[in-house]
Scaffold this active site. Structure first.
Site, short mmCIF file in Angstrom:
data_model
loop_
_atom_site.label_atom_id
_atom_site.label_comp_id
_atom_site.label_asym_id
_atom_site.label_seq_id
_atom_site.Cartn_x
_atom_site.Cartn_y
_atom_site.Cartn_z
N HIS A 74 0.85 -1.19 0.00
CA HIS A 74 0.00 0.00 0.00
C HIS A 74 0.88 1.24 0.00
O HIS A 74 1.95 1.22 0.62
CB HIS A 74 -0.91 0.01 1.24
CG HIS A 74 -2.07 0.92 1.11
ND1 HIS A 74 -1.99 2.26 1.40
CD2 HIS A 74 -3.34 0.70 0.67
CE1 HIS A 74 -3.16 2.82 1.16
NE2 HIS A 74 -4.00 1.90 0.72
N ASP A 118 -7.90 -5.53 0.20
CA ASP A 118 -8.38 -6.32 -0.93
C ASP A 118 -7.99 -7.78 -0.87
O ASP A 118 -8.49 -8.59 -1.64
CB ASP A 118 -7.87 -5.70 -2.24
CG ASP A 118 -8.52 -4.36 -2.48
OD1 ASP A 118 -9.71 -4.24 -2.16
OD2 ASP A 118 -7.84 -3.45 -2.96
N1 CMC Z 1 4.04 -7.39 -4.99
C1 CMC Z 1 5.39 -7.40 -5.16
N2 CMC Z 1 6.16 -6.32 -4.99
C2 CMC Z 1 5.55 -5.18 -4.61
C3 CMC Z 1 4.16 -5.10 -4.40
C4 CMC Z 1 3.40 -6.27 -4.60
N3 CMC Z 1 2.09 -6.26 -4.41
N4 CMC Z 1 3.82 -3.85 -4.04
C5 CMC Z 1 4.97 -3.14 -4.02
N5 CMC Z 1 6.01 -3.96 -4.35
C6 CMC Z 1 7.43 -3.57 -4.38
C7 CMC Z 1 7.77 -2.73 -5.60
O1 CMC Z 1 8.16 -3.53 -6.68
C8 CMC Z 1 8.86 -1.86 -5.07
O2 CMC Z 1 10.03 -2.63 -5.01
P1 CMC Z 1 11.48 -1.93 -5.29
O3 CMC Z 1 11.63 -0.91 -4.21
O4 CMC Z 1 12.45 -3.05 -5.21
O5 CMC Z 1 11.38 -1.32 -6.66
C9 CMC Z 1 8.45 -1.59 -3.62
O6 CMC Z 1 7.66 -2.73 -3.25
C10 CMC Z 1 7.64 -0.30 -3.44
O7 CMC Z 1 6.54 -0.36 -4.34
P2 CMC Z 1 5.92 0.89 -5.12
O8 CMC Z 1 5.33 0.41 -6.40
O9 CMC Z 1 6.94 1.99 -5.18
O10 CMC Z 1 4.79 1.30 -4.11
P3 CMC Z 1 3.57 2.26 -4.42
O11 CMC Z 1 3.29 2.96 -3.16
O12 CMC Z 1 3.82 3.06 -5.64
O13 CMC Z 1 2.41 1.21 -4.78
C11 CMC Z 1 0.54 -0.20 -4.64
C12 CMC Z 1 1.40 0.85 -3.92
C13 CMC Z 1 -0.69 -0.51 -3.78
C14 CMC Z 1 0.07 0.32 -6.00
C15 CMC Z 1 1.40 -1.50 -4.81
O14 CMC Z 1 1.80 -2.00 -3.55
C16 CMC Z 1 0.67 -2.57 -5.60
O15 CMC Z 1 0.68 -2.54 -6.84
N6 CMC Z 1 -0.01 -3.55 -4.90
C17 CMC Z 1 -0.81 -4.53 -5.57
C18 CMC Z 1 -2.16 -3.90 -5.94
C19 CMC Z 1 -3.06 -3.72 -4.74
O16 CMC Z 1 -3.21 -4.61 -3.92
N7 CMC Z 1 -3.71 -2.54 -4.67
C20 CMC Z 1 -4.69 -2.26 -3.63
C21 CMC Z 1 -4.33 -1.12 -2.75
S1 CMC Z 1 -5.40 -1.03 -1.32
C22 CMC Z 1 -6.93 -0.59 -1.97
C23 CMC Z 1 -6.98 0.80 -2.46
O17 CMC Z 1 -6.66 1.73 -1.68
O18 CMC Z 1 -7.39 1.02 -3.61
#
Ligand code: CMC
Length: 436
Positions: free
Chosen positions: A312, A370
């Site tokens: 998240h 989720d």
């Molecule tokens: N699986 C594997 N790796 C992950 C995941 C994941 N679900 N989420 C983040 N990472 C890794 C990412 O690759 C990055 O690694 P590195 O630092 O080595 O490059 C690190 O963790 C930080 O990730 P980020 O993409 O910079 O984080 P963000 O804050 O931009 O993204 C997120 C947040 C929710 C979009 C992401 O965690 C994600 O895509 N999760 C899966 C989708 C999901 O479950 N979304 C629902 C969110 S809760 C409901 C809502 O509020 O809508």
């Protein structure tokens, strides 16, 4: 900058070369202080650069507070756990809209005001019939909520507080009806009119699952579960869809159209679409034995696969909503006598393995809301394509509350981010015959 959060400094100094500027520091009631850069461009000719808004507060708000490190979520100061345990969804709606929990009389009045707006204009049903049956219900919901702007002309003067409130109540009241219609249309069953002697969640379940040829009795445990799911999703401060609603609304746009914009944003798999994606992922994994293979893929930077329902932007701890959702999931499965759900077994094991894995621990990736909501909603009888629709239904009150707060803010201006331009500098037009 030489002021650090928590130092109680009232300003920060920005020094570039031999020039310095004082930037005010503002304090909220809780949470990080902010450096107010509102006048930065005027004073320095500089913009700040923060794609994804990871360090930027876009507005002042007194609705919802999240402490992502501690896993805390408060609506108007009340912990989500207490509201989900003891309150109901319409009470939460009142709290989000008005700022305080209602008295018994205020609650009865609010419930009545919402309930008497549950029907949609009869012509809306013809609007639905224009869609293909296989249209995704989110596509239908975006369009039908947007279409409300063509039906309710008496509540679109956003300068009038009373009209703003009527539009807000209408949206909270009609969104379950539209969501249920989107579902009924997709399965070829007749629309079911709302029944106003039922509570909000029970009415929604009935509109989704009853058919004219049979009696339908709402199961109070399942209705309570869906009500709690609505509470958990009701607001989440300045997330992508809420910011979309605020930005759309900042131009003075029609409120129904603004909510439609929020629904469109919510649809994406990184946001509200994650519950659908999480369930699909559990199905794809298929068995507990295959979990390590998917964990490996999630960690592989060359593989676009991510663990859906994990991670998240704000929570760097267990999402407090996920804990309540996990409990609700067990309650629903218990009530329905589902002793063995292979997807639940996979989810529990996946969570256990991921929470011990260095990759997830280091990045503070925990299950989010989720992760368990898909299993719960599926057990309740909803197809995966409806999951994000239910999220939108519940989040509507949050969007409206935030939209109202923005309109009522005396300092409100149109939202207009700037950019770091990386395109061609000015150049002269070349006639087509002379282009190489
Ligand atoms: N699986 C594997 N790796 C992950 C995941 C994941 N679900 N989420 C983040 N990472 C890794 C990412 O690759 C990055 O690694 P590195 O630092 O080595 O490059 C690190 O963790 C930080 O990730 P980020 O993409 O910079 O984080 P963000 O804050 O931009 O993204 C997120 C947040 C929710 C979009 C992401 O965690 C994600 O895509 N999760 C899966 C989708 C999901 O479950 N979304 C629902 C969110 S809760 C409901 C809502 O509020 O809508």
């Amino acid at each position: 900058m030489d002021a650090i959060n928590g130092t109680s400094a009232t300003s920060a100094t920005l020094t570039i070369g031999d020039q310095s500027w004082e930037l005010p520091i503002r304090q909220g009631t809780i949470g990080p202080e902010v450096v107010d850069i509102g006048k930065l461009y005027g004073q320095t000719g500089l913009f700040t650069y923060d794609p994804g808004f990871t360090s930027t507060a876009s507005c002042e708000s007194s609705i919802t507070y999240i402490d992502g490190d501690e896993g805390v979520l408060l609506y108007r100061g009340y912990p989500i756990e207490q509201l989900a345990e003891s309150g109901d969804f319409l009470e939460t709606c009142y709290l989000l809209l008005y700022g305080e929990l209602p008295t018994a009389a205020q609650k009865a009045d609010f419930d009545y005001r919402v309930t008497r707006h549950t029907m949609v204009h009869e012509q809306m049903s013809r609007f639905f019939h224009g869609f293909r049956r296989d249209a995704h219900p989110m596509a239908v919901l975006v369009a039908s909520v947007g279409a409300l702007s063509a039906f309710y002309h008496d509540s679109i003067d956003i300068a009038d507080p009373q009209q703003r409130m009527i539009a807000s109540i209408r949206m909270i009241a009609k969104i379950p009806t539209l969501a249920a219609m989107a579902y009924k249309y997709s399965i070829g069953q007749p629309f079911v009119y709302p029944k106003n002697d039922l509570d909000y969640a029970s009415n929604f379940l009935r509109m989704c699952f009853s058919v004219p040829c049979e009696d339908y009795k709402v199961n109070p445990i399942l209705s309570r579960a869906i009500d709690r799911i609505f509470i958990l999703h009701a607001d989440h401060e300045q997330n992508a869809s809420t910011s979309t609603v605020r930005l759309a609304g900042s131009s003075g746009a029609n409120p129904f159209a603004c909510i439609a914009a929020g629904i469109a944003c919510l649809w994406g798999p990184a946001h509200g679409g994650a519950n659908e994606a999480a369930l699909k992922m559990l199905g794809e994994i298929g068995s507990v034995e295959r979990i390590p293979e998917y964990i490996k893929r999630a960690k592989d930077k060359n593989d676009p696969f991510r663990l859906m329902g994990f991670g998240h932007r704000v929570y760097k701890n267990y999402d407090p909503r996920a804990k309540i959702m996990q409990k609700t999931c067990h309650e629903v499965l218990g009530e329905l006598g589902i002793k063995d759900d292979p997807l639940l077994d996979i989810a529990v094991e996946l969570e256990r393995i991921a929470l011990q894995d260095e990759y997830f621990v280091e990045r503070k990736l925990y299950p989010n809301i989720d992760f368990y909501s898909g299993i719960t909603l599926r057990a309740l009888g909803f197809p995966t394509s409806m999951f994000t629709v239910l999220f939108a239904l519940a989040r509507t009150v949050g969007w409206i509350g935030q939209w109202k707060e923005m309109i009522e803010d005396p300092g409100q201006r149109i939202g207009r981010p700037r950019q770091l331009y990386t395109g061609a500098p000015q150049r002269d037009y070349v006639p087509i015959a002379r282009r190489k």
